[in-house]
Design a protein around this motif. Sequence first.
Motif, mmCIF file in Angstrom:
data_model
loop_
_atom_site.group_PDB
_atom_site.id
_atom_site.type_symbol
_atom_site.label_atom_id
_atom_site.label_comp_id
_atom_site.label_asym_id
_atom_site.label_seq_id
_atom_site.Cartn_x
_atom_site.Cartn_y
_atom_site.Cartn_z
ATOM 1 N N ASP B 109 0.798 -1.224 0.000
ATOM 2 C CA ASP B 109 0.000 0.000 0.000
ATOM 3 C C ASP B 109 0.831 1.273 0.000
ATOM 4 O O ASP B 109 0.352 2.329 -0.374
ATOM 5 N N ILE B 112 2.804 3.302 -3.811
ATOM 6 C CA ILE B 112 2.328 4.418 -4.638
ATOM 7 C C ILE B 112 2.511 5.770 -3.930
ATOM 8 O O ILE B 112 3.057 6.708 -4.530
ATOM 9 N N PRO B 113 2.098 5.875 -2.648
ATOM 10 C CA PRO B 113 2.362 7.152 -1.964
ATOM 11 C C PRO B 113 3.843 7.527 -1.998
ATOM 12 O O PRO B 113 4.178 8.707 -2.160
ATOM 13 N N VAL B 116 4.482 8.823 -5.552
ATOM 14 C CA VAL B 116 3.797 10.096 -5.812
ATOM 15 C C VAL B 116 4.462 11.233 -5.040
ATOM 16 O O VAL B 116 4.625 12.337 -5.544
ATOM 17 N N ILE B 127 3.271 -4.648 -10.677
ATOM 18 C CA ILE B 127 2.145 -3.709 -10.759
ATOM 19 C C ILE B 127 1.595 -3.695 -12.185
ATOM 20 O O ILE B 127 2.353 -3.605 -13.153
ATOM 21 N N THR B 173 -4.495 -7.112 -1.037
ATOM 22 C CA THR B 173 -5.112 -5.830 -1.372
ATOM 23 C C THR B 173 -4.335 -5.111 -2.474
ATOM 24 O O THR B 173 -3.124 -4.961 -2.382
ATOM 25 N N GLY B 174 -5.056 -4.681 -3.481
ATOM 26 C CA GLY B 174 -4.442 -3.841 -4.501
ATOM 27 C C GLY B 174 -3.785 -4.606 -5.631
ATOM 28 O O GLY B 174 -3.332 -4.003 -6.597
ATOM 29 N N ARG B 192 -9.503 -9.371 1.713
ATOM 30 C CA ARG B 192 -8.338 -8.615 1.254
ATOM 31 C C ARG B 192 -7.242 -8.628 2.311
ATOM 32 O O ARG B 192 -7.383 -8.039 3.375
ATOM 33 N N TYR B 193 -6.175 -9.311 2.016
ATOM 34 C CA TYR B 193 -5.075 -9.460 2.966
ATOM 35 C C TYR B 193 -3.962 -8.462 2.667
ATOM 36 O O TYR B 193 -3.871 -7.922 1.571
ATOM 37 N N ASN B 194 -3.123 -8.279 3.654
ATOM 38 C CA ASN B 194 -1.986 -7.387 3.455
ATOM 39 C C ASN B 194 -0.880 -8.059 2.661
ATOM 40 O O ASN B 194 -0.022 -7.395 2.103
ATOM 41 N N LYS C 183 -8.604 0.240 6.111
ATOM 42 C CA LYS C 183 -8.490 -0.683 4.988
ATOM 43 C C LYS C 183 -9.293 -0.173 3.795
ATOM 44 O O LYS C 183 -8.869 -0.329 2.643
ATOM 45 N N SER C 190 -5.553 1.455 -3.698
ATOM 46 C CA SER C 190 -5.010 0.445 -4.608
ATOM 47 C C SER C 190 -5.728 0.478 -5.948
ATOM 48 O O SER C 190 -5.194 0.050 -6.954
ATOM 49 N N PRO C 195 -2.666 8.624 -3.585
ATOM 50 C CA PRO C 195 -2.457 8.504 -2.146
ATOM 51 C C PRO C 195 -3.126 9.613 -1.349
ATOM 52 O O PRO C 195 -3.481 9.420 -0.201
#
Lengths: 247, 280, 229
Positions: B109, B112-113, B116, B127, B173-174, B192-194, C183, C190, C195
């Motif tokens: 997670d 991306i932050p 960015v 990705i 997730t993602g 949704r798992y980490n 979450k 995602s 962000p």
Amino acid sequence: MSADGKALIEVKHLGKSFGSIQVLKDINVDIHEGDVVFVVGPSGSGKSTFLRCLNRLEEPTEGNIFFEGVDIVDKKTDIDRHRQKMGMVFQQFNLFPHMTILKNLTIAPMKLQGKSRQEAEATALELLDRVGLKDRADAYPSQLSGGQKQRIAIVRALCMKPEVMLFDEPTSALDPEMVGEVLNVMRELAKEKMTMVVVTHEMGFAREIATRVMFMDGGNFIEEAPPEEFFTNPKNERLKAFLGKVL
Amino acid sequence: MKKKVFALTMAAVMAAASLTGCGSKEAETQAAAQETSTAQAEGEATEAEETTEAAAEAEGGVLVMATNAEFEPWEYHDGDSIVGIDVEIAQAIADKLGMELQIEDMAFDAIIPSVVSGKADIGMAAISYDEDRAKSVSFSDNYAGSSLVLLVAEDSEIASADDLEGKLVGAQTGTTGELTATEMVGDSNVERYNSYFEAVQSLLTGKIDAIIIDGAPAKVFLSQNEGKIKQVGDALSNEEYAVVAALDNTELIEKINGAISELQESGEIDTIMNKYIPAE
Amino acid sequence: MWGNFSEQFYLNFIQDDRWKYFVNGLKVTLIITLFAVLLGVVIGLIVGVIRSTYEKTHKLKILNFLCSIYLTVIRGTPVVVQLMIIYYIIFANARNKIPIAILAFGINSGAYVAEIFRSGIMSIDQGQLEAGRSLGFNYRQTMWYIVMPQAFKNVLPALCNEFIALLKETSVSGYIALQDLTKAGDIVRSRTFSPFMPLMAVAAIYLVCVVILTQGVKILERRLRQSER
């Protein structure tokens, strides 16, 4: 039992130690119905500890205390039942701050003696009236003066219809101008022949209403006499020295 | 069973450690520096000449890559270092650009932050391109591909994606696996798992019925849990992976695209892929 | 800037009904927090009473020992680790995550609440206990009628603060694949790879919840002080 002349409270060989420090040593006292016993003595002499042993707020380490013929030091004795008959008044009042005055007075009779609300409140209001605080029934303790609080504390104990009242320095935490109102209530009680054990520094008051005055020093009673004799003709040297200081 | 408990506890402790670790910037950079050197060492083995060249041109700058090293064989921890297909391709790209590669391992997670906000120059963690995502970051050309597969417990009655209706499907997730799962079974049936590691643990204990996952890491999980989980059905879809960079960093993306096409032409990417995913 | 803002807003909240993730996530967060607090208060009350009874009377030695182990373990390990141990190991076969999260956070909160209660009970003057006992109440009755109501009143603000802290701590629920508020933000991020907005939205929602609760605590404290007067 006390009717046939036997003592209401018999203290036999009472001893109390905190760790290695012995506070009370081999105390033997009989308190009869109608007695107004004043316990005086220098600070740290063990007066309060003695009084608190009488209803086992302090656990005696030696000896026995018979209340109405039952040994209340015995672990098998249901001390809570006997305490209901032994009213206690504290130096710091110890009213319940989260309850109104009326609730302070009625909770124990209702929860412990199975009294109905009406019954308990009637008794409480009557007693409140006698100490002149009927109009404060719905107030909270924090809204009262020290003298009022202590009068309420006395009434709280009386609501249980006790056989004996124990007073642990009831006026020591009061402003001087409030001492009188509390002493008046105690004076009334004495007149009604309530059995009382009073630990106090109010020597004049002791002289006025006591039937017996006892001098405690170093963990034991050194001298006991009717008030006139106690104050005018003390025999023990330590008592003489003590009276010389406080009178 | 005991082993599993131990592994889980370790995972739990490590997850917590990585959480608390976020506070200590110093330790992080130190670790990253270590990783960088080991990653370079990897590269050295295959392309000795180019590495010396890269070292000489290190003033070309540092290329910080954000990844989530829990996705074997794309990127994962091996001993003290982070290795994998993405890592080696990134190293090759960095070499082409004359830059020094520095790897930052973080939660998926957070990739991306990081990109960015400029904390990392690029993100590489298997990705996939997506229209919505392209509004926030810029994507390079695809550098590699894979396919999504379906994993179930050994005794499961699920035989293909057609049997998934009403079942609980797990994914990280993602990931595109998660997006695909959402499409297939609906939002509320997706767990949704980490990380996929946790999804596999949940599959093993029956908390979920199936997992949708990239085919390459699926192989790793299958070999780790032989006799307990299996792959069923055909590949669900083909996945193409790309490098992401900040939206306005078109210059870097262009350079990376150039490097990718060179690496594809020279067959270097195929070599790396074959090294990690042996042909069947 | 504003064009970009509205585009981002649309992308992160409107498109594909993504706002629903936040709403549902908030629901999950609030449900877990509320029930975990209730469980925590029950556990904390029991443990706090046992601990303070031991401190006052030196009774309940074994129970007190067990309680202090509980406190040490729970307060000595991060809640996220406890959550994962309970979900992945202790209840390895359970599917229902919300009750497990409530259990985990409740057990965790109970340890902190227990210490709040213990200090609350210990802060009540010994004279109150003696006054109750001297009237003939036994220890339990005295605690129940006299000490606990006062202690509870004293610790109510601290309890509410624990509630607020717990609200934020539940943000690690994602570790067991629960879709709480945090979450929800992660999922939207995602999808959109943006962000800024999901994170800010999540932060703002937590903040609003906390500010509302904090104001509630302030009003409560004022009321309590009034009744003392």
